[in-house]
Design a protein around this motif. Sequence first.
Motif, PDB file in Angstrom:
ATOM      1  N   VAL A  45     -30.010  -5.544 -28.680  1.00  0.00           N
ATOM      2  CA  VAL A  45     -30.508  -4.814 -29.839  1.00  0.00           C
ATOM      3  C   VAL A  45     -32.014  -4.729 -29.696  1.00  0.00           C
ATOM      4  O   VAL A  45     -32.672  -5.726 -29.378  1.00  0.00           O
ATOM      5  N   GLN A  50     -31.490  -1.138 -33.216  1.00  0.00           N
ATOM      6  CA  GLN A  50     -30.582  -0.200 -32.560  1.00  0.00           C
ATOM      7  C   GLN A  50     -30.020  -0.804 -31.276  1.00  0.00           C
ATOM      8  O   GLN A  50     -30.734  -1.507 -30.557  1.00  0.00           O
ATOM      9  N   PRO A  51     -28.745  -0.545 -30.978  1.00  0.00           N
ATOM     10  CA  PRO A  51     -28.191  -1.051 -29.712  1.00  0.00           C
ATOM     11  C   PRO A  51     -28.863  -0.362 -28.527  1.00  0.00           C
ATOM     12  O   PRO A  51     -29.198   0.823 -28.600  1.00  0.00           O
TER      13      PRO A  51
END
Length: 96
Positions: A45, A50-51
């Motif tokens: 992350v 956000q990934p």
Amino acid sequence: MAYTEVTVGDLIKLLSACDRSAPVRQAMNPFFPMAHRLERVVQAVDETGQPVVYLAEGRNADTQLGHLPPEVAVALAWQAPVQAPPRRPRRIAGDQ
């Protein structure tokens, strides 16, 4: 100029056209192009939550494979195509 990152979906689509038995290499450093072996894929992350997926090279000494083939550097627009200089006629010993 806006920069668009390649997504996992984009990468899968691009790789789906490739030979599935071909090794994956990473091209790095456009100013001194080198080829590296990939060893791991890590999902994490980022700082915004956000990934993100990282493709990592190995830790062994032979992970860096050497210079990137010139045709790959040209295809990536990291180098301009280079042509061999024109050949001159050979001189014969004793000729002036």
